[in-house]
Write a protein that holds these residues in place. Structure first.
Motif, PDB file in Angstrom:
ATOM      1  N   HIS A   1       0.848  -1.191   0.000  1.00 18.65           N
ATOM      2  CA  HIS A   1       0.000   0.000   0.000  1.00 18.65           C
ATOM      3  C   HIS A   1       0.883   1.241   0.000  1.00 18.65           C
ATOM      4  O   HIS A   1       1.674   1.454   0.928  1.00 18.65           O
ATOM      5  N   ASN A   2       0.740   2.058  -1.036  1.00 22.00           N
ATOM      6  CA  ASN A   2       1.429   3.343  -1.130  1.00 22.00           C
ATOM      7  C   ASN A   2       0.519   4.397  -0.510  1.00 22.00           C
ATOM      8  O   ASN A   2      -0.643   4.537  -0.909  1.00 22.00           O
ATOM      9  N   ILE A   3       1.065   5.154   0.458  1.00 28.36           N
ATOM     10  CA  ILE A   3       0.217   6.020   1.273  1.00 28.36           C
ATOM     11  C   ILE A   3       0.711   7.459   1.247  1.00 28.36           C
ATOM     12  O   ILE A   3       1.910   7.723   1.376  1.00 28.36           O
ATOM     13  N   ALA A   4      -0.234   8.385   1.056  1.00 27.51           N
ATOM     14  CA  ALA A   4       0.022   9.829   1.191  1.00 27.51           C
ATOM     15  C   ALA A   4      -1.153  10.411   1.962  1.00 27.51           C
ATOM     16  O   ALA A   4      -2.246  10.589   1.402  1.00 27.51           O
TER      17      ALA A   4
ATOM     18  N   LEU B   1       3.544   8.188   5.810  1.00 28.66           N
ATOM     19  CA  LEU B   1       2.988   8.023   7.158  1.00 28.66           C
ATOM     20  C   LEU B   1       4.063   7.768   8.199  1.00 28.66           C
ATOM     21  O   LEU B   1       3.760   7.677   9.398  1.00 28.66           O
ATOM     22  N   PHE B   2       5.347   7.673   7.801  1.00 33.34           N
ATOM     23  CA  PHE B   2       6.424   7.409   8.740  1.00 33.34           C
ATOM     24  C   PHE B   2       7.382   8.589   8.876  1.00 33.34           C
ATOM     25  O   PHE B   2       8.565   8.412   9.167  1.00 33.34           O
ATOM     26  N   ASP B   3       6.907   9.792   8.629  1.00 28.63           N
ATOM     27  CA  ASP B   3       7.667  11.018   8.887  1.00 28.63           C
ATOM     28  C   ASP B   3       9.008  11.063   8.163  1.00 28.63           C
ATOM     29  O   ASP B   3       9.986  11.605   8.676  1.00 28.63           O
ATOM     30  N   GLY B   4       9.053  10.499   6.962  1.00 30.43           N
ATOM     31  CA  GLY B   4      10.263  10.601   6.154  1.00 30.43           C
ATOM     32  C   GLY B   4      11.350   9.607   6.505  1.00 30.43           C
ATOM     33  O   GLY B   4      12.437   9.653   5.916  1.00 30.43           O
ATOM     34  N   VAL B   5      11.109   8.701   7.446  1.00 31.19           N
ATOM     35  CA  VAL B   5      12.101   7.690   7.794  1.00 31.19           C
ATOM     36  C   VAL B   5      12.067   6.583   6.729  1.00 31.19           C
ATOM     37  O   VAL B   5      11.001   6.151   6.297  1.00 31.19           O
ATOM     38  N   ARG B   6      13.248   6.136   6.311  1.00 27.62           N
ATOM     39  CA  ARG B   6      13.350   5.154   5.230  1.00 27.62           C
ATOM     40  C   ARG B   6      12.993   3.756   5.741  1.00 27.62           C
ATOM     41  O   ARG B   6      13.675   3.206   6.601  1.00 27.62           O
ATOM     42  N   GLY B   7      11.936   3.217   5.194  1.00 31.30           N
ATOM     43  CA  GLY B   7      11.505   1.879   5.565  1.00 31.30           C
ATOM     44  C   GLY B   7      10.021   1.742   5.348  1.00 31.30           C
ATOM     45  O   GLY B   7       9.438   2.433   4.493  1.00 31.30           O
ATOM     46  N   GLY B   8       9.386   0.858   6.069  1.00 29.56           N
ATOM     47  CA  GLY B   8       7.965   0.659   5.874  1.00 29.56           C
ATOM     48  C   GLY B   8       7.364  -0.203   6.964  1.00 29.56           C
ATOM     49  O   GLY B   8       8.007  -0.541   7.956  1.00 29.56           O
ATOM     50  N   GLY B   9       6.101  -0.560   6.754  1.00 35.40           N
ATOM     51  CA  GLY B   9       5.374  -1.337   7.744  1.00 35.40           C
ATOM     52  C   GLY B   9       4.875  -2.645   7.179  1.00 35.40           C
ATOM     53  O   GLY B   9       4.894  -2.874   5.968  1.00 35.40           O
TER      54      GLY B   9
ATOM     55  N   THR C   1      -2.684   3.503  13.748  1.00 39.09           N
ATOM     56  CA  THR C   1      -3.810   4.440  13.790  1.00 39.09           C
ATOM     57  C   THR C   1      -4.183   5.006  12.417  1.00 39.09           C
ATOM     58  O   THR C   1      -5.066   5.860  12.336  1.00 39.09           O
ATOM     59  N   HIS C   2      -3.532   4.536  11.343  1.00 36.27           N
ATOM     60  CA  HIS C   2      -3.893   5.054  10.015  1.00 36.27           C
ATOM     61  C   HIS C   2      -5.286   4.565   9.623  1.00 36.27           C
ATOM     62  O   HIS C   2      -5.661   3.418   9.913  1.00 36.27           O
ATOM     63  N   PRO C   3      -6.061   5.395   8.937  1.00 32.80           N
ATOM     64  CA  PRO C   3      -7.424   4.999   8.551  1.00 32.80           C
ATOM     65  C   PRO C   3      -7.501   3.704   7.751  1.00 32.80           C
ATOM     66  O   PRO C   3      -8.506   2.983   7.844  1.00 32.80           O
ATOM     67  N   LEU C   4      -6.464   3.385   6.975  1.00 35.66           N
ATOM     68  CA  LEU C   4      -6.493   2.161   6.165  1.00 35.66           C
ATOM     69  C   LEU C   4      -6.648   0.923   7.036  1.00 35.66           C
ATOM     70  O   LEU C   4      -7.278  -0.065   6.642  1.00 35.66           O
ATOM     71  N   LEU C   5      -6.082   0.950   8.248  1.00 33.56           N
ATOM     72  CA  LEU C   5      -6.111  -0.235   9.103  1.00 33.56           C
ATOM     73  C   LEU C   5      -7.408  -0.389   9.883  1.00 33.56           C
ATOM     74  O   LEU C   5      -7.633  -1.415  10.531  1.00 33.56           O
ATOM     75  N   ALA C   6      -8.294   0.609   9.812  1.00 35.97           N
ATOM     76  CA  ALA C   6      -9.561   0.530  10.543  1.00 35.97           C
ATOM     77  C   ALA C   6     -10.379  -0.687  10.117  1.00 35.97           C
ATOM     78  O   ALA C   6     -11.031  -1.334  10.945  1.00 35.97           O
TER      79      ALA C   6
ATOM     80  N   THR D   1     -11.816   6.765   3.907  1.00 35.08           N
ATOM     81  CA  THR D   1     -12.700   7.574   4.762  1.00 35.08           C
ATOM     82  C   THR D   1     -13.043   6.893   6.079  1.00 35.08           C
ATOM     83  O   THR D   1     -13.746   7.478   6.909  1.00 35.08           O
ATOM     84  N   ASP D   2     -12.560   5.668   6.290  1.00 33.95           N
ATOM     85  CA  ASP D   2     -12.865   4.964   7.536  1.00 33.95           C
ATOM     86  C   ASP D   2     -12.255   5.700   8.730  1.00 33.95           C
ATOM     87  O   ASP D   2     -11.189   6.319   8.625  1.00 33.95           O
ATOM     88  N   GLU D   3     -12.906   5.594   9.864  1.00 40.81           N
ATOM     89  CA  GLU D   3     -12.381   6.190  11.086  1.00 40.81           C
ATOM     90  C   GLU D   3     -11.680   5.115  11.908  1.00 40.81           C
ATOM     91  O   GLU D   3     -12.276   4.088  12.261  1.00 40.81           O
ATOM     92  N   ASN D   4     -10.417   5.341  12.195  1.00 38.64           N
ATOM     93  CA  ASN D   4      -9.648   4.400  12.993  1.00 38.64           C
ATOM     94  C   ASN D   4      -9.752   4.803  14.466  1.00 38.64           C
ATOM     95  O   ASN D   4      -9.330   5.891  14.853  1.00 38.64           O
ATOM     96  N   THR D   5     -10.282   3.919  15.296  1.00 34.66           N
ATOM     97  CA  THR D   5     -10.504   4.219  16.714  1.00 34.66           C
ATOM     98  C   THR D   5      -9.454   3.583  17.624  1.00 34.66           C
ATOM     99  O   THR D   5      -9.583   3.617  18.848  1.00 34.66           O
ATOM    100  N   VAL D   6      -8.422   2.991  17.021  1.00 28.57           N
ATOM    101  CA  VAL D   6      -7.399   2.310  17.817  1.00 28.57           C
ATOM    102  C   VAL D   6      -6.642   3.314  18.687  1.00 28.57           C
ATOM    103  O   VAL D   6      -6.213   4.373  18.213  1.00 28.57           O
ATOM    104  N   GLU D   7      -6.464   2.977  19.942  1.00 22.86           N
ATOM    105  CA  GLU D   7      -5.635   3.750  20.863  1.00 22.86           C
ATOM    106  C   GLU D   7      -4.518   2.840  21.368  1.00 22.86           C
ATOM    107  O   GLU D   7      -4.714   2.063  22.304  1.00 22.86           O
TER     108      GLU D   7
END
Length: 552
Positions: free
Chosen positions: A83-86, A225-233, A269-274, A447-453
């Motif tokens: 998943h490519n994310i912006a 989504l990782f603040d410019g750090v090189r890598g991924g999830g 907490t990204h909306p994609l994972l909701a 558009t999903d709302e992620n409620t994970v805390e």
């Protein structure tokens, strides 16, 4: 002259590489002793984790342990996506072809379950040849006579001599450092992985991921989504849990002063994972480890005297863009090392096993996978400063964005090409810039709302199990200039957190203020990050001491 206990073979560590070596040695009638530092095999081990069986590999874990998939792994991974994310825009690609290339099967695993099961089989096999498995024994270094390696020294028991020593003691291998074959000098040579295991019922997994009981999914994530750090999830489906984590270049974590637990939370907490996590998030375990970058540190001659290295101890971790493979290479290397010793012993020269092992790694194509020629020819070129700057500028320009829009399906095919993936440079271009542009130009809004805390860092640390022994790390230089990077790079530390391993302090001394770093090893997860980014004397805790992972 003192006589010490002696075995034909000593294997240090009972992860996949050590287990493969021990099982192969025992099946060839070699008297083999296995030494494991944890209270149980797997209690010190962490992986993403997927284990592969490659069609081209001479050994696979299920060929050495036939019941492995039924009893020790979690789920077969049948689908793969990136998943490519912006921001909230996402463009997903199916990269199943890439992961199915040269793949007989791939399963998700949890290391405590897997390694414990392997250890039981190894103990049974090695006992038949006069050896066995000892847990809670920390191997401290190499035992030498007249300057030659002849065995190992241990903290809890006397030195042990052997005709071959298999170092399968992981990324923080004290044997590799003692032999002078591995160091921790350069953050560019390492990745840091941080992971959360999330509880989820099997039927819920099947429903949310649209899979059956004998199916599983691997999701990868890259972009802004990782603040410019090189890598991924990553996110992998297990039988009754999810493994969700991040893997970043350690030098990038250090340069950006990023805090690993916050990078993980950014994914959780990204909306994609909701759609997958729902409203019932329950974190079972937080963990971390270093990962060697095989392109730079896979040892081309991983042996010295009677000592051979396998797995992470030899830098045998293939991390090339969306390809992350390590355990399968450790299995192959461990079995090849055992095979080399068996052949050398049969010819009356057991101490020639190292040379034979090195040759087998090259002949079987292992080194080509770990150190691909295409990266050395093309990928390194992309890391040259001016070329890197130009590539990022072009990708983010109007011309680059037009190219992305025009490429369409070609991009998905490029992501699925093993050849192209092996050329990926270790820069922001493939991890941050290009995925962000792809998402902005081709993606859809989530558009999903992620409620994970996610739990707070102190709760994550508090939920881990420790048997605290004596301090195992000494802070040599406590100035912030020398060791301050550990305050943010350590996965159980943070700038505004006073309960982790590393903390920065302003101290008034003789009328002037000093910026210093203090260390508390009690919450240490033994990842080794601080050994690279701070000025420390680092070693493992004593046998059975320190963190005790229940998931891994």
């Amino acid at each position: 002259m003192t006589e010490y206990e002696s075995y034909e073979a000593v294997v240090v560590g009972c992860g996949p590489g050590g287990a493969a070596a021990a099982a192969t040695l025992a099946r060839n009638g070699v008297e083999t002793l296995v030494l494991e530092r944890g209270v149980d095999a797997g209690s010190k081990n962490v992986s993403g984790g997927l284990i592969y069986a490659e069609e081209s590999a001479p050994y696979t874990i299920d060929s050495l342990f036939p019941d492995f998939r039924e009893q020790a792994s979690e789920r077969p991974v049948t689908e793969n996506y990136i998943h490519n994310i912006a921001g909230k825009q996402v463009k997903s690609f199916d990269i199943g072809d890439l992961h199915h290339h040269d793949t007989e099967w791939a399963d998700s695993v949890l290391r405590r379950t897997m390694d414990s099961w392997l250890a039981q089989r190894v103990h049974e096999l090695t006992r038949e040849t006069g050896g066995g498995l000892l847990t809670e024994v920390r191997v401290t270094g190499l035992f030498r006579e007249r300057g030659e390696i002849v065995g190992v020294t241990c903290e809890e028991i006397d030195p042990i001599e052997a005709d071959i020593v298999v170092a399968a003691d992981g990324v923080n291998s004290e044997l590799a450092r003692d032999a002078g074959l591995m160091d921790w000098d350069d953050p560019e040579e390492w990745f840091q992985g941080v992971k959360a295991v999330v509880e989820m019922e099997p039927e819920t997994i099947n429903d949310r991921f649209d899979i059956g009981d004998d199916e599983g999914v691997a999701h990868l994530f890259s972009g802004d989504l990782f603040d410019g750090v090189r890598g991924g999830g990553f996110l992998y489906t297990n039988e009754a849990s999810l493994s969700i984590g991040t893997v970043f270049h350690l030098d990038s974590i250090a340069e950006e002063e990023a805090e690993p637990h916050e990078l993980l939370d950014g994914l959780l907490t990204h909306p994609l994972l909701a759609q997958w996590l729902g409203d019932d998030y329950e974190e079972l375990e937080y963990s971390a480890k270093l990962v060697p970058d095989s392109k730079k540190v896979a040892h081309t001659s991983p042996h010295r005297d009677r000592l051979v290295f396998v797995g992470d101890a030899a830098g045998q971790m293939q991390a090339q863009g969306p390809i992350i493979k390590g355990m399968n290479h450790a299995v192959t290397a461990g079995a090849l090392a055992a095979e080399a010793f068996t052949e050398a012993r049969t010819r009356g020269d057991p101490h020639a096993a190292g040379d034979r092992y090195e040759q087998k790694l090259h002949d079987e194509g292992v080194m080509d996978k770990l150190r691909p020629t295409s990266y050395n020819v093309v990928g390194k070129l992309g890391e040259v400063g001016p070329i890197d700057d130009l590539s990022n500028a072009i990708a983010d320009s109007a011309v680059g964005r037009f190219g992305v829009r025009a490429a369409g399906g070609l991009l998905e095919r490029a992501y699925a090409s093993p050849t192209l993936v092996s050329m990926i440079p270790d820069t922001k271009l493939p991890y941050v810039t290009l995925p962000t542009v792809i998402a902005e130009e081709l993606g859809d809004y989530v558009t999903d709302e992620n409620t994970v805390e996610p739990p707070e860092l102190d709760d994550r640390i508090g939920d881990l199990t420790y048997d605290v022994g004596d301090p195992h790390i000494e802070l040599v230089d406590n100035s912030f200039e020398a060791s301050g990077t550990a305050v943010t790079a350590c996965p159980v530390s943070a700038k505004e957190f006073g309960g982790g391993c590393y903390r920065d302090e302003l101290v008034q001394t003789n009328g002037h203020e000093e910026h210093l770093v203090s260390l508390d090893t009690q919450p240490c997860v033994e990842c080794g990050t601080c050994a690279v980014v701070a000025d420390t004397d680092w070693e493992h805790p004593a046998g059975g001491k320190g963190v005790d992972y229940t998931q891994g």
